[in-house]
Design a protein around this motif. Structure first.
Motif, PDB file in Angstrom:
ATOM      1  N   PRO A 392       0.826  -1.211   0.000  1.00  0.00           N
ATOM      2  CA  PRO A 392       0.000   0.000   0.000  1.00  0.00           C
ATOM      3  C   PRO A 392       0.862   1.264   0.000  1.00  0.00           C
ATOM      4  O   PRO A 392       1.988   1.264   0.501  1.00  0.00           O
ATOM      5  N   ILE A 393       0.327   2.335  -0.590  1.00  0.00           N
ATOM      6  CA  ILE A 393       1.064   3.584  -0.704  1.00  0.00           C
ATOM      7  C   ILE A 393       0.449   4.605   0.251  1.00  0.00           C
ATOM      8  O   ILE A 393      -0.744   4.917   0.134  1.00  0.00           O
ATOM      9  N   PRO A 394       1.211   5.151   1.169  1.00  0.00           N
ATOM     10  CA  PRO A 394       0.649   6.146   2.105  1.00  0.00           C
ATOM     11  C   PRO A 394       0.102   7.360   1.346  1.00  0.00           C
ATOM     12  O   PRO A 394       0.723   7.848   0.401  1.00  0.00           O
ATOM     13  N   THR A 395      -1.046   7.825   1.767  1.00  0.00           N
ATOM     14  CA  THR A 395      -1.687   8.976   1.123  1.00  0.00           C
ATOM     15  C   THR A 395      -0.773  10.190   1.097  1.00  0.00           C
ATOM     16  O   THR A 395      -0.669  10.896   0.093  1.00  0.00           O
ATOM     17  N   GLU A 396      -0.090  10.446   2.195  1.00  0.00           N
ATOM     18  CA  GLU A 396       0.779  11.619   2.267  1.00  0.00           C
ATOM     19  C   GLU A 396       1.935  11.527   1.266  1.00  0.00           C
ATOM     20  O   GLU A 396       2.369  12.534   0.710  1.00  0.00           O
ATOM     21  N   PHE A 397       2.404  10.305   1.030  1.00  0.00           N
ATOM     22  CA  PHE A 397       3.491  10.132   0.055  1.00  0.00           C
ATOM     23  C   PHE A 397       3.002  10.463  -1.351  1.00  0.00           C
ATOM     24  O   PHE A 397       3.734  11.051  -2.159  1.00  0.00           O
ATOM     25  N   ILE A 398       1.759  10.089  -1.661  1.00  0.00           N
ATOM     26  CA  ILE A 398       1.189  10.414  -2.973  1.00  0.00           C
ATOM     27  C   ILE A 398       1.077  11.926  -3.126  1.00  0.00           C
ATOM     28  O   ILE A 398       1.427  12.489  -4.165  1.00  0.00           O
ATOM     29  N   ARG A 399       0.599  12.609  -2.090  1.00  0.00           N
ATOM     30  CA  ARG A 399       0.490  14.073  -2.142  1.00  0.00           C
ATOM     31  C   ARG A 399       1.860  14.707  -2.365  1.00  0.00           C
ATOM     32  O   ARG A 399       2.018  15.625  -3.171  1.00  0.00           O
ATOM     33  N   ARG A 404       1.214  18.371  -4.434  1.00  0.00           N
ATOM     34  CA  ARG A 404      -0.049  19.075  -4.153  1.00  0.00           C
ATOM     35  C   ARG A 404      -0.561  18.686  -2.778  1.00  0.00           C
ATOM     36  O   ARG A 404      -1.162  17.609  -2.602  1.00  0.00           O
ATOM     37  N   PRO A 405      -0.369  19.538  -1.778  1.00  0.00           N
ATOM     38  CA  PRO A 405      -0.880  19.228  -0.431  1.00  0.00           C
ATOM     39  C   PRO A 405      -2.396  19.071  -0.394  1.00  0.00           C
ATOM     40  O   PRO A 405      -2.932  18.397   0.500  1.00  0.00           O
ATOM     41  N   ASP A 406      -3.099  19.715  -1.364  1.00  0.00           N
ATOM     42  CA  ASP A 406      -4.567  19.652  -1.380  1.00  0.00           C
ATOM     43  C   ASP A 406      -5.091  18.472  -2.196  1.00  0.00           C
ATOM     44  O   ASP A 406      -6.314  18.344  -2.387  1.00  0.00           O
ATOM     45  N   LEU A 407      -4.203  17.609  -2.667  1.00  0.00           N
ATOM     46  CA  LEU A 407      -4.617  16.467  -3.480  1.00  0.00           C
ATOM     47  C   LEU A 407      -5.514  15.532  -2.663  1.00  0.00           C
ATOM     48  O   LEU A 407      -5.193  15.182  -1.530  1.00  0.00           O
ATOM     49  N   MET A 408      -6.652  15.138  -3.243  1.00  0.00           N
ATOM     50  CA  MET A 408      -7.546  14.189  -2.587  1.00  0.00           C
ATOM     51  C   MET A 408      -7.247  12.791  -3.124  1.00  0.00           C
ATOM     52  O   MET A 408      -7.193  12.591  -4.345  1.00  0.00           O
ATOM     53  N   VAL A 409      -7.038  11.837  -2.225  1.00  0.00           N
ATOM     54  CA  VAL A 409      -6.660  10.477  -2.605  1.00  0.00           C
ATOM     55  C   VAL A 409      -7.750   9.504  -2.178  1.00  0.00           C
ATOM     56  O   VAL A 409      -8.189   9.516  -1.020  1.00  0.00           O
ATOM     57  N   PHE A 410      -8.189   8.678  -3.118  1.00  0.00           N
ATOM     58  CA  PHE A 410      -9.242   7.687  -2.858  1.00  0.00           C
ATOM     59  C   PHE A 410      -8.706   6.284  -3.170  1.00  0.00           C
ATOM     60  O   PHE A 410      -7.976   6.101  -4.154  1.00  0.00           O
ATOM     61  N   THR A 411      -9.088   5.318  -2.355  1.00  0.00           N
ATOM     62  CA  THR A 411      -8.699   3.925  -2.600  1.00  0.00           C
ATOM     63  C   THR A 411      -9.907   3.012  -2.778  1.00  0.00           C
ATOM     64  O   THR A 411      -9.747   1.829  -3.053  1.00  0.00           O
ATOM     65  N   GLU A 412     -11.099   3.565  -2.630  1.00  0.00           N
ATOM     66  CA  GLU A 412     -12.331   2.784  -2.831  1.00  0.00           C
ATOM     67  C   GLU A 412     -13.182   3.485  -3.881  1.00  0.00           C
ATOM     68  O   GLU A 412     -13.460   4.691  -3.766  1.00  0.00           O
ATOM     69  N   SER A 413     -13.604   2.745  -4.895  1.00  0.00           N
ATOM     70  CA  SER A 413     -14.359   3.350  -5.986  1.00  0.00           C
ATOM     71  C   SER A 413     -15.687   3.921  -5.506  1.00  0.00           C
ATOM     72  O   SER A 413     -16.147   4.950  -6.010  1.00  0.00           O
ATOM     73  N   ALA A 414     -16.303   3.281  -4.520  1.00  0.00           N
ATOM     74  CA  ALA A 414     -17.594   3.775  -4.011  1.00  0.00           C
ATOM     75  C   ALA A 414     -17.428   5.163  -3.377  1.00  0.00           C
ATOM     76  O   ALA A 414     -18.277   6.045  -3.560  1.00  0.00           O
ATOM     77  N   SER A 415     -16.344   5.360  -2.646  1.00  0.00           N
ATOM     78  CA  SER A 415     -16.093   6.664  -2.021  1.00  0.00           C
ATOM     79  C   SER A 415     -15.859   7.741  -3.065  1.00  0.00           C
ATOM     80  O   SER A 415     -16.382   8.858  -2.956  1.00  0.00           O
TER      81      SER A 415
END
Length: 448
Positions: A392-399, A404-415
């Motif tokens: 798994p990739i930590p959300t903060e690492f993706i940002r 982009r500190p304001d980047l929104m990260v989703f791991t579930e398609s329903a969300s």
């Protein structure tokens, strides 16, 4: 000829199979799973396998050849049987070369833009009723198939991919074509699962330039420094034609190209597409289509399937879908949409789907690629990571990777689907970028 396809269900493989049926060949094939639209198209031509799976008994000594797809593995039972019988085994590109070795081969290469440029060329040739053979990586308006092979046509237009040729042939596909005329649109690191360093990836393009027939023509993007370096260091004797982005203006969300033939209104937009168009024009010149004819035809080009394709529009918002997934493609696509719709809010949603994009080391290549978007979303499926045996990739690492500190990260398609459904869509343009399907998310439920 009697030919068997191992892994017939792939996008490229099934199109080649259909082209050979149209040419009068006797075709059989196998695969362990075949999805739409491949399934229906194979069935309509009478060559859909009766059962899914691999069956060594299908490999008989009366076969003239076997074509091996990338989906198969080295221990495939049908492949082993073909090797035991001494049947000629071709990779997909190797067979295309065999079919075109007496034709003038035109190969369009590059880390990005090659499908669009190939599509533009074919659109222009088709508009002027000029018959050519071809292989392109997207379904085109006005074309029944993505591959066409004939006995008589003088030219063949080939989209040149730098990925591996087959499970037993580790050469880049485009190295097998030996073009007479070639184009390189850009070089940006990709496919890190087989090219672990940028230098190893770039070397494929050096080898490609050296594979062009001596005395042939090379059209290349002079705005890409990596391309320029590859071209300049080659000692191959070639006629070289550099190109750059021509002048254009945008008025009322419409693009107008400035040419010596006058102002030309286009149906596509984005600086990268204008640059692609210039490369396509120079290739068409090599094929005897002059500028006036080119501009007349290109006006009606609306793009290749899944390449910046408008899928929905109402009075409040627009939705585009794009196949972009590599960093250079993502950046170019986001900038293109923002430039064309500067008065609208741009919501860019990227799915990390490929092996490269899900690799933490490679993720850093995405730095600033979503900056042009007013709101940026990234989705990846944790299930996809498990299948690829990745952590798994930590959300903060993706940002941090995207900057982009304001980047929104989703791991579930329903969300992600719920978020998109509920957000304010007024005066917005949505850019959905993926080579997957967001974990099975239904875009129609969101945007209809």
């Amino acid at each position: 000829m009697k030919i068997h396809f191992i892994a017939i269900g792939g996008s490229a493989m099934h199109n080649l199979a259909l082209a050979l049926v149209n040419k009068g060949y006797q075709i059989t094939g196998s695969d362990d799973a075949i999805f739409e639209p491949s399934r229906s198209r194979l069935e309509n031509h009478g060559i859909l396998p009766e059962k899914m799976g691999w069956f060594p008994e299908k490999i008989t000594s009366d076969l003239d050849a076997v074509i091996l797809g990338m989906h198969a593995h080295e221990d495939n039972t049908e492949l082993i049987k073909a090797q035991e019988l001494g049947i000629k085994i071709y990779s997909y590109p190797e067979f295309l070369y065999e079919q075109s070795k007496n034709k003038t081969r035109v190969v369009i290469a590059g880390s990005h833009g090659k499908t669009t440029i190939t599509s533009m060329i074919l659109h222009v040739l088709n508009y002027h009723h000029k018959e050519v053979d071809y292989m392109v990586g997207a379904q085109l308006e006005g074309f029944d198939n993505m591959v066409k092979l004939t006995h008589d046509n003088e030219f063949i237009i080939l989209e040149g991919d730098e990925y591996l040729s087959s499970p037993i042939d580790r050469r880049s596909k485009f190295l097998l074509y030996q073009p007479n005329i070639a184009l390189i649109s850009g070089i940006a690191w990709d496919h890190i699962n087989v090219f672990p360093t940028f230098d190893s990836y770039k070397q494929q393009f050096t080898d490609f330039v050296n594979s062009i027939s001596p005395g042939g023509a090379l059209i290349y993007n002079q705005e890409d420094q990596e391309v320029v370096e590859v071209v300049e260091k080659s000692e191959n004797y070639l006629k070289k034609f550099p190109y750059h982005t021509p002048e254009y203006t945008i008025r009322d969300e419409q693009v107008f190209l400035q040419t010596h033939e006058g102002e030309v209104r286009l149906s596509v937009f984005g600086r990268h597409n204008i640059l692609n168009l210039e490369g396509a024009r120079l290739i068409c010149n090599q094929l005897g289509v002059w500028d006036e004819e080119f501009y007349e035809a290109i006006i009606s080009f609306k793009g290749a399937s899944r390449r910046l394709e408008k899928i929905y529009e109402n009075q409040n918002y627009l939705v585009y879908k794009d196949f972009a997934h590599a960093p250079s493609k993502v950046s170019a696509t986001v900038k293109a949409v923002k430039e064309n719709y500067s008065n609208k809010k741009l919501v860019a949603c990227l799915e990390l789907h490929t092996y490269s994009s899900l690799n933490p080391e490679f993720l850093l290549q995405y730095k600033n690629s979503l900056d042009a978007a007013d709101q940026a979303l990234v989705f990846y499926s944790e299930e996809a990571l498990k299948i690829k045996r990745m952590q798994p990739i930590p959300t903060e690492f993706i940002r941090e990777s995207f900057g982009r500190p304001d980047l929104m990260v989703f791991t579930e398609s329903a969300s992600l689907q719920n978020y998109l459904c509920e957000m304010d869509k007024s005066n917005a343009v949505f850019l959905m970028m993926s080579s997957g399907n967001y974990g099975g998310m239904n875009l129609d439920q969101i945007f209809n």
